[in-house]
Scaffold this motif. Sequence first.
Motif, mmCIF file in Angstrom:
data_model
loop_
_atom_site.group_PDB
_atom_site.id
_atom_site.type_symbol
_atom_site.label_atom_id
_atom_site.label_comp_id
_atom_site.label_asym_id
_atom_site.label_seq_id
_atom_site.Cartn_x
_atom_site.Cartn_y
_atom_site.Cartn_z
ATOM 1 N N MET A 179 0.859 -1.198 0.000
ATOM 2 C CA MET A 179 0.000 0.000 0.000
ATOM 3 C C MET A 179 0.894 1.246 0.000
ATOM 4 O O MET A 179 1.836 1.315 0.784
ATOM 5 N N ASP A 180 0.605 2.210 -0.905
ATOM 6 C CA ASP A 180 1.450 3.407 -0.884
ATOM 7 C C ASP A 180 1.032 4.301 0.284
ATOM 8 O O ASP A 180 -0.032 4.117 0.889
ATOM 9 N N ARG A 181 1.896 5.248 0.580
ATOM 10 C CA ARG A 181 1.706 6.060 1.779
ATOM 11 C C ARG A 181 0.383 6.837 1.747
ATOM 12 O O ARG A 181 -0.314 6.936 2.749
ATOM 13 N N LYS A 182 0.046 7.346 0.570
ATOM 14 C CA LYS A 182 -1.172 8.145 0.457
ATOM 15 C C LYS A 182 -2.417 7.299 0.794
ATOM 16 O O LYS A 182 -3.292 7.730 1.557
ATOM 17 N N ALA A 183 -2.437 6.103 0.249
ATOM 18 C CA ALA A 183 -3.574 5.206 0.506
ATOM 19 C C ALA A 183 -3.608 4.802 1.981
ATOM 20 O O ALA A 183 -4.679 4.681 2.596
ATOM 21 N N PHE A 184 -2.418 4.607 2.543
ATOM 22 C CA PHE A 184 -2.281 4.200 3.934
ATOM 23 C C PHE A 184 -2.820 5.291 4.878
ATOM 24 O O PHE A 184 -3.589 5.019 5.805
ATOM 25 N N ILE A 185 -2.452 6.542 4.583
ATOM 26 C CA ILE A 185 -2.916 7.669 5.399
ATOM 27 C C ILE A 185 -4.431 7.838 5.238
ATOM 28 O O ILE A 185 -5.150 8.068 6.223
ATOM 29 N N ALA A 186 -4.901 7.685 4.013
ATOM 30 C CA ALA A 186 -6.350 7.795 3.768
ATOM 31 C C ALA A 186 -7.083 6.716 4.557
ATOM 32 O O ALA A 186 -8.161 6.951 5.124
ATOM 33 N N MET A 187 -6.498 5.535 4.625
ATOM 34 C CA MET A 187 -7.106 4.428 5.362
ATOM 35 C C MET A 187 -7.219 4.776 6.857
ATOM 36 O O MET A 187 -8.280 4.610 7.468
ATOM 37 N N LEU A 188 -6.125 5.293 7.425
ATOM 38 C CA LEU A 188 -6.152 5.632 8.856
ATOM 39 C C LEU A 188 -7.141 6.768 9.136
ATOM 40 O O LEU A 188 -7.816 6.781 10.165
ATOM 41 N N ASN A 189 -7.214 7.709 8.205
ATOM 42 C CA ASN A 189 -8.166 8.815 8.380
ATOM 43 C C ASN A 189 -9.609 8.346 8.295
ATOM 44 O O ASN A 189 -10.477 8.819 9.032
ATOM 45 N N LYS A 190 -9.864 7.406 7.412
ATOM 46 C CA LYS A 190 -11.209 6.832 7.292
ATOM 47 C C LYS A 190 -11.562 6.085 8.593
ATOM 48 O O LYS A 190 -12.674 6.204 9.112
ATOM 49 N N ASP A 191 -10.583 5.345 9.120
ATOM 50 C CA ASP A 191 -10.804 4.634 10.391
ATOM 51 C C ASP A 191 -11.146 5.632 11.493
ATOM 52 O O ASP A 191 -12.056 5.404 12.303
ATOM 53 N N MET A 192 -10.404 6.725 11.502
ATOM 54 C CA MET A 192 -10.620 7.725 12.538
ATOM 55 C C MET A 192 -12.019 8.330 12.417
ATOM 56 O O MET A 192 -12.702 8.549 13.429
ATOM 57 N N ALA A 193 -12.436 8.598 11.184
ATOM 58 C CA ALA A 193 -13.782 9.165 10.964
ATOM 59 C C ALA A 193 -14.858 8.177 11.429
ATOM 60 O O ALA A 193 -15.883 8.578 12.001
ATOM 61 N N ASP A 194 -14.618 6.888 11.208
ATOM 62 C CA ASP A 194 -15.578 5.870 11.661
ATOM 63 C C ASP A 194 -15.644 5.812 13.192
ATOM 64 O O ASP A 194 -16.724 5.682 13.773
ATOM 65 N N GLU A 195 -14.482 5.882 13.831
ATOM 66 C CA GLU A 195 -14.457 5.862 15.301
ATOM 67 C C GLU A 195 -15.166 7.098 15.853
ATOM 68 O O GLU A 195 -15.904 7.024 16.839
ATOM 69 N N HIS A 196 -14.928 8.210 15.206
ATOM 70 C CA HIS A 196 -15.561 9.473 15.601
ATOM 71 C C HIS A 196 -17.097 9.334 15.495
ATOM 72 O O HIS A 196 -17.835 9.707 16.419
ATOM 73 N N ALA A 197 -17.563 8.771 14.386
ATOM 74 C CA ALA A 197 -19.005 8.576 14.193
ATOM 75 C C ALA A 197 -19.570 7.637 15.263
ATOM 76 O O ALA A 197 -20.689 7.841 15.753
#
Length: 326
Positions: free
Chosen positions: A1-19
Amino acid sequence: MDRKAFIAMLNKDMADEHASIIRYLIHAYQVGESTPFGQMLLSTAREEMWHMDWLGDELGEMGEEPGMEQGIYPYDGTSNASLLRSYIEWEDNLIKMYDAQAAQVDEPELKRVLHQLGWESITHRRRFASWLDKLGSEGEKPLAPVEGDLSPDLVTRFHSEVDAQYKLVLQHLRHAFVLEGQSCPVGSELELTAMRHMKNLSHFAEELIDSGEDVPFSYPGVDQSSAVPDALAADLRLTTEAQERFIALSQDPEVAEHPDLKIEIDNLVTRNGLLTMVVKELLESVRSESGGESSSEAVSEPEKAAPEAGVKPTSGGFTVGSLKGH
Ligand SMILES: [Fe+2]
Ligand SMILES: [Fe+2]
């Protein structure tokens, strides 16, 4: 996984936890924080806060900008049972997702975090299934609309307070995640302060929900400072403004008519007064450490914009591998 996709993945996880945090909190306020069902929801929301916090710390340590907006949590709000079924489905999806993500990540610390998120999602799923069972046919009863006894003026003011405290929570957290590498004590203190604002927020949100109001928790936007003094100055400004409004509320004749509310608002005045002092002292200590210079002179990055993706924070020092330990 490239870094951009990896960061997007962690940010998506964070948004889900926030929700997840917001969903379980709202439900806890609906059913009452002191009921056993409400307590379960509240303690689950608290665990989701840790999850969001772990991910935010990860992103901050990697020199990335953590996304502070919540994701979309689909749910059926007909009854407590329909809500629980929505939660079970949501947590089921997260279990699979974290499992798949952990399998794709090589870095041991992050792998461990993703596994932990998955395991705790299993716990949440089990908890919700157990409550669905426990509530039985009672849980299927439609949630009745509630009539409140607050004036439209107070309702409007409470909505603004929820927005303002939500902004304070998110802004303190964003600063803690991004700036911890520059000043660990400031980062830790801001995380604690965020929790106190969460408590402030809950008083207003609970009152509104008890009055049959929807509390949308819309993203309020947060300060994007990349230097500690600027961030603290922005936090202090919001905290001071809140203090003025809390004092006005505590002197409001309508608030005086609701004795329990009055007790809580008076307490907010003292608590927020303390938070104002904490942030003020942090700011003063950071300014004196930097020789009393103005913040823009004291930092190497004059821009207030969020750090670019992939750019390390000024202090370096932290990597994904150095997760936790402070
Ligand atoms: Fe979670
Ligand atoms: Fe969960």
